[in-house]
Scaffold this motif. Sequence first.
Motif, PDB file in Angstrom:
ATOM      1  N   UNK A  47     -27.302 -34.994  10.825  1.00 27.28           N
ATOM      2  CA  UNK A  47     -27.113 -36.123  11.734  1.00 27.28           C
ATOM      3  C   UNK A  47     -25.674 -36.427  12.063  1.00 27.28           C
ATOM      4  N   UNK A  48     -24.755 -35.560  11.652  1.00 24.79           N
ATOM      5  CA  UNK A  48     -23.333 -35.835  11.873  1.00 24.79           C
ATOM      6  C   UNK A  48     -22.986 -35.828  13.365  1.00 24.79           C
ATOM      7  N   UNK A  49     -23.575 -34.903  14.113  1.00 21.89           N
ATOM      8  CA  UNK A  49     -23.390 -34.911  15.569  1.00 21.89           C
ATOM      9  C   UNK A  49     -24.251 -36.001  16.197  1.00 21.89           C
ATOM     10  N   UNK A  50     -25.494 -36.103  15.746  1.00 15.82           N
ATOM     11  CA  UNK A  50     -26.461 -37.031  16.341  1.00 15.82           C
ATOM     12  C   UNK A  50     -25.949 -38.467  16.359  1.00 15.82           C
ATOM     13  N   UNK A  51     -25.368 -38.903  15.261  1.00  8.09           N
ATOM     14  CA  UNK A  51     -24.911 -40.293  15.198  1.00  8.09           C
ATOM     15  C   UNK A  51     -23.731 -40.567  16.123  1.00  8.09           C
ATOM     16  N   UNK A  52     -23.139 -39.509  16.654  1.00 14.03           N
ATOM     17  CA  UNK A  52     -22.014 -39.671  17.582  1.00 14.03           C
ATOM     18  C   UNK A  52     -22.424 -39.542  19.044  1.00 14.03           C
ATOM     19  N   UNK A  53     -23.693 -39.359  19.289  1.00 10.91           N
ATOM     20  CA  UNK A  53     -24.203 -39.307  20.659  1.00 10.91           C
ATOM     21  C   UNK A  53     -24.433 -40.740  21.142  1.00 10.91           C
ATOM     22  N   UNK A  54     -23.347 -41.467  21.220  1.00  7.61           N
ATOM     23  CA  UNK A  54     -23.399 -42.899  21.499  1.00  7.61           C
ATOM     24  C   UNK A  54     -23.054 -43.192  22.952  1.00  7.61           C
ATOM     25  N   UNK A  55     -23.917 -43.997  23.594  1.00  2.66           N
ATOM     26  CA  UNK A  55     -23.669 -44.450  24.958  1.00  2.66           C
ATOM     27  C   UNK A  55     -24.501 -45.717  25.166  1.00  2.66           C
ATOM     28  N   UNK A  56     -23.950 -46.730  25.782  1.00  2.00           N
ATOM     29  CA  UNK A  56     -24.738 -47.949  26.020  1.00  2.00           C
ATOM     30  C   UNK A  56     -26.035 -47.639  26.764  1.00  2.00           C
ATOM     31  N   UNK A  57     -27.138 -48.142  26.221  1.00  2.00           N
ATOM     32  CA  UNK A  57     -28.430 -47.952  26.867  1.00  2.00           C
ATOM     33  C   UNK A  57     -29.121 -46.655  26.548  1.00  2.00           C
TER      34      UNK A  57
END
Length: 243
Positions: A47-57
């Motif tokens: 999940x190290x990459x997954x948790x950084x796939x951040x974008x509002x909405x």
Amino acid sequence: MLDYDVEAARYDATRGGVPRAGSAARAVLALVPVRARTLLDVGCGTGLVTERLLRPGLRVFGVDASTGMTRLAAERLCSGLVLGDCRRLPFADGCLDAVSAVWLLHLLPDAAAVVAECARVLRPGGVFVATVDKDAGHDMDSDVSRLLAPFRITPAHDTALRVQTVGAEHGLRRSGEARFTGHGQGMSPARAAGKVARGGFASTLALDPEQSGALVRRLSLLPDPEVPRADPVYRLLALRKEE
């Protein structure tokens, strides 16, 4: 292939950690349309990459087949994490806006089945983003890469041509690409020799025991054995599902 339940404990520390993960996540997001509201990270690992796939909405889900990996991912992802097979995704047809597969397809002889499954869960207009030609990213012009190159397994499971061809069979058309640096993954001769000796290149190099021993010896003779060579540069391909 590695036992990822066992590998989970050391995976991040030996794969470039946060800098590499952040570089990958930024490149993925650059290919995901701003209107996307759901994204599934297939083969999410720790999940190290997954948790950084951040974008509002944007709501992000992760799926991985390894219990060891998902145990670590659960500490990073508050929700949306599933233990499951990437060949049989536990999602309905056409329900997702985007699907990503980072450093996954090169591991799978049946990568075509994964591409087909990712296409199935995408809605029309949705985007599939995947790393392609991963091993080529490591073939920088260095003394280490030149020694490894003759043993590369070909054809790779994740060539851009293969992924695009399979994607087209399932209504996916190329919509873009990006590249990013694999921070901390530049290989020193000593590290490469150790990895060869442990069989760590089993999915990417074709070596019998005699060849393996000879390659370890040749790598050990290279100058500056502890100095990492250039970091690899990885390629991401985006395929859009026809509307």
